[in-house]
Design a protein around this motif. Structure first.
Motif, PDB file in Angstrom:
ATOM      1  N   TYR A 169       0.844  -1.189   0.000  1.00 37.47           N
ATOM      2  CA  TYR A 169       0.000   0.000   0.000  1.00 37.47           C
ATOM      3  C   TYR A 169       0.883   1.245   0.000  1.00 37.47           C
ATOM      4  N   THR A 171       2.195   4.621   1.684  1.00 36.95           N
ATOM      5  CA  THR A 171       2.448   4.962   3.079  1.00 36.95           C
ATOM      6  C   THR A 171       1.281   5.742   3.675  1.00 36.95           C
ATOM      7  N   ARG A 174      -1.658   4.196   5.864  1.00 34.96           N
ATOM      8  CA  ARG A 174      -1.578   3.845   7.280  1.00 34.96           C
ATOM      9  C   ARG A 174      -2.532   4.693   8.126  1.00 34.96           C
ATOM     10  N   SER A 175      -2.964   5.822   7.608  1.00 30.92           N
ATOM     11  CA  SER A 175      -3.898   6.680   8.339  1.00 30.92           C
ATOM     12  C   SER A 175      -5.353   6.325   8.046  1.00 30.92           C
ATOM     13  N   GLN A 179      -8.434   0.550   6.337  1.00 29.36           N
ATOM     14  CA  GLN A 179      -7.278  -0.176   5.829  1.00 29.36           C
ATOM     15  C   GLN A 179      -6.488  -0.789   6.979  1.00 29.36           C
ATOM     16  N   ARG A 180      -6.384  -0.059   8.095  1.00 29.78           N
ATOM     17  CA  ARG A 180      -5.693  -0.611   9.274  1.00 29.78           C
ATOM     18  C   ARG A 180      -6.416  -1.855   9.778  1.00 29.78           C
ATOM     19  N   VAL A 183      -5.614  -4.746   7.498  1.00 34.86           N
ATOM     20  CA  VAL A 183      -4.251  -5.219   7.740  1.00 34.86           C
ATOM     21  C   VAL A 183      -4.191  -6.050   9.018  1.00 34.86           C
ATOM     22  N   THR A 195       4.361  -0.951   3.070  1.00 36.95           N
ATOM     23  CA  THR A 195       3.960   0.334   2.483  1.00 36.95           C
ATOM     24  C   THR A 195       5.150   1.003   1.811  1.00 36.95           C
ATOM     25  N   TRP A 254       4.382  -3.338   7.427  1.00 38.79           N
ATOM     26  CA  TRP A 254       3.258  -2.771   8.165  1.00 38.79           C
ATOM     27  C   TRP A 254       2.702  -3.861   9.059  1.00 38.79           C
ATOM     28  N   GLU A 258       2.699  -1.656  15.385  1.00 40.28           N
ATOM     29  CA  GLU A 258       4.136  -1.821  15.211  1.00 40.28           C
ATOM     30  C   GLU A 258       4.969  -0.835  16.042  1.00 40.28           C
ATOM     31  N   LYS A 273       4.961  12.494  11.971  1.00 38.69           N
ATOM     32  CA  LYS A 273       4.387  11.793  10.819  1.00 38.69           C
ATOM     33  C   LYS A 273       4.694  12.540   9.521  1.00 38.69           C
ATOM     34  N   PRO A 334       3.966   4.733  10.958  1.00 42.06           N
ATOM     35  CA  PRO A 334       3.136   5.347   9.924  1.00 42.06           C
ATOM     36  C   PRO A 334       3.496   6.806   9.728  1.00 42.06           C
TER      37      PRO A 334
END
Length: 334
Positions: A169, A171, A174-175, A179-180, A183, A195, A254, A258, A273, A334
């Protein structure tokens, strides 16, 4: 009887017009020559029986016996058809082995243009459901929550039956809370996700035998956003898989939560970030102006973020910062 020899009549139990005409002659007691049209098939199926008391004449079979004979004839055809169908997979595998033996690139489909989203979805679902050992996907764009939720059962089933699932994906994904969640569920089932902070191709590659990729124009831009190419060409599939793995090696793992095992909470890190996103852009070879466009910042703002980080790290150059970043556990955040 082989597949090639089987001939199935739509309704084996019914008489043809010719057979019915001959049948009526027999019922009227007429003498019929041996070459009477339809007579041979009526005798073969025991619809008519030779009259042992008068040569050249025939008597009809009893209705109960007739029903048994016609039913048996239909069942025999069905049995032959079933056996022929059962033998198709082995026959196809045999021919596929012959193609591979002579280095022939199989692909009765070749490279096919799927012109609409329903066509693309139908073919990818069918292919992924049939995956035997590997599914590689790279998704550079934003995936809508309903798309992710809809794909989860299919993707999860593949991972749970032992298929290797690897996904790349952007990067920025990750927000994305949906999607989180995807994952978290998929990695728990054994899938691997990474990512990448740079541009890459949208791909789906299954078992190195099937590949889906976007339709590009001569200018290098995506030409048809609702369409995709589908290929079974082994050479193309191998090339796209090699490209995927090049991107995979450059991407960051990812793993859910993490930060707890890598660099600690956000307040304990040296980067923010935004700074991490900028650093990923720098490593990818993007200019400050391009990075600023992606983030919605001016080039001066990007420069300011880099300078702030460089000073916080006590370094004299951006090259030192990127070297530090290459080995820092913070690149996994992230």
């Amino acid at each position: 009887m082989s597949e090639r020899e089987i001939s199935i009549t739509p309704d084996t139990s019914r008489l043809t017009e010719t057979e019915l005409h001959t049948y009526r002659k027999a019922l009227q007691g007429e003498e019929l020559p041996a070459n009477e049209p339809g007579l041979a098939s009526l005798l073969e199926r025991a619809v008519l029986l030779p009259n042992t008391h008068q040569t050249g004449t025939y008597v009809p079979a009893h209705p109960g016996y007739l029903q048994t004979q016609l039913t048996t004839a239909v069942l025999n055809v069905l049995t032959e058809a079933r056996d022929a169908l059962a033998g198709i997979p082995a026959h196809v595998r045999e021919l596929e082995a012959e193609q591979e033996r002579f280095n022939h690139s199989p692909g009765p489909v070749g490279t096919l243009l799927l012109n609409s989203i329903p066509d693309v979805n139908a073919e990818t679902i069918r292919t992924i459901q049939g995956a035997e050992f590997e599914i590689l996907t790279s998704q550079p764009g934003y995936r809508k929550p309903r798309v992710l939720k809809g794909a989860l059962p299919r993707d999860l089933q593949a991972a749970q039956r032992g298929v290797t699932v690897r996904t790349i994906y952007r990067t920025s994904g990750r927000s994305n809370s949906t999607q989180r969640d995807w994952v978290a569920v998929m990695t728990h089932a054994g899938a691997q996700v990474r990512t990448l902070g740079e541009d890459f191709l949208r791909l789906i590659i299954v078992d190195r035998k099937h590949a889906f990729f976007e339709v590009y124009g001569e200018d290098g831009a995506v030409q048809m956003e609702t369409a995709a190419w589908y290929t079974q060409d082994r050479g193309v599939c191998a090339l796209l898989a090699a490209h995927f793995h090049q991107q995979w090696e450059r991407a960051d793992p990812w793993v859910p939560e993490e930060g707890e095992g890598a660099a600690g909470p956000e307040e304990d890190t040296k980067t923010t970030k935004v700074q991490r996103t900028i650093l990923r852009g720098i490593v990818a070879g993007k200019s400050y102006a391009t990075i600023g466009q992606l983030l919605g910042y001016s080039e001066r703002t990007v420069t300011s973020h880099v300078s702030t980080l460089r000073e916080a790290l006590g370094m004299n150059s951006v090259a030192q910062v990127t070297h530090w970043w290459a080995t820092s556990p913070e690149r996994l955040l992230p």
